[in-house]
Design an enzyme around this catalytic site. Structure first.
Site, short mmCIF file in Angstrom:
data_model
loop_
_atom_site.label_atom_id
_atom_site.label_comp_id
_atom_site.label_asym_id
_atom_site.label_seq_id
_atom_site.Cartn_x
_atom_site.Cartn_y
_atom_site.Cartn_z
N GLY A 74 0.83 -1.20 0.00
CA GLY A 74 0.00 0.00 0.00
C GLY A 74 0.86 1.24 0.00
O GLY A 74 0.62 2.19 0.75
N HIS A 75 1.86 1.21 -0.86
CA HIS A 75 2.73 2.37 -1.00
C HIS A 75 3.51 2.25 -2.31
O HIS A 75 3.46 1.21 -2.98
CB HIS A 75 3.70 2.47 0.19
CG HIS A 75 4.62 1.31 0.36
ND1 HIS A 75 4.49 0.37 1.36
CD2 HIS A 75 5.69 0.91 -0.37
CE1 HIS A 75 5.43 -0.53 1.25
NE2 HIS A 75 6.16 -0.23 0.20
#
Ligand code: TYD
Length: 176
Positions: A74-75
């Site tokens: 998630g990055h």
């Protein structure tokens, strides 16, 4: 010699296949076959920076004991390049170049998913006991992270406009 031929090589033979599958998309995410030293006692894969991966390896880390249903990632990263290997078990990596997404199911310890810089990634669907091994081109730096998707997408568009990264398009389909 096809990649299938190489996979069936006998004990002690070095099997290397650089043909990515699926073919690299504009975003540059691709699965590479890593060398295997096959042996009845157990197989061995060695990875050298600048050889098996297109960068010098500055850091190695791994995810393990991931509870069922959990997700990681998630990055995206400003500069960091990575190679992700399912050293044990399996999991999915969803990559996003700001334009499209693609899901890669990794389930072979001799497959590595190469992620160039400015690639948003989410990892999930971890099998029980799986180990996600990551080779990284730089030491850890929180400053290298985009943790907000909007910030990442804007940076990606800027980099594309400047010709620093390919115009966004990830390869269709899954690897492994
Ligand atoms: P992070 O990369 O954010 O993983 P995820 O996106 O899956 O949550 O890392 C989680 C934490 O671990 C974060 O606090 C930073 C720390 N960390 C390090 O200290 N060194 C490292 O090499 C990595 C990858 C993370």
């Amino acid at each position: 010699m096809t990649s299938d031929d190489r996979r069936s090589l006998g004990p002690g033979r070095r099997a290397t296949d650089w043909n990515p599958h699926p073919p690299a998309g504009a975003a540059g995410c691709r699965v590479v076959d890593l060398p295997r030293i096959t042996d009845p006692r157990g197989n061995l894969t060695a990875i050298e920076g600048g050889s098996e991966v297109p960068f010098d390896i500055a850091r190695v880390y791994y995810l393990y004991d991931v509870p069922g249903g959990e997700s990681r990632g998630g990055h995206a990263h400003r500069e960091l390049e990575q190679l992700i290997v399912a050293a044990s078990g399996s999991f999915d990596v969803v990559v996003d170049d700001g334009t499209e997404t693609a899901r890669f199911h990794l389930n072979r310890s001799y497959h590595g998913l190469y992620l160039p810089r400015l690639t948003w990634r989410e990892l999930g669907n971890f099998s029980s006991g799986s180990v996600c091994l990551v080779l990284a081109s730089q030491p850890y730096s929180e400053d290298d992270y985009y943790r907000d998707y909007g910030d990442f997408a804007a940076a990606r568009r800027t980099a594309e406009a400047a010709g620093q990264v390919p115009a966004g398009r990830v390869p269709a389909g899954s690897g492994a």
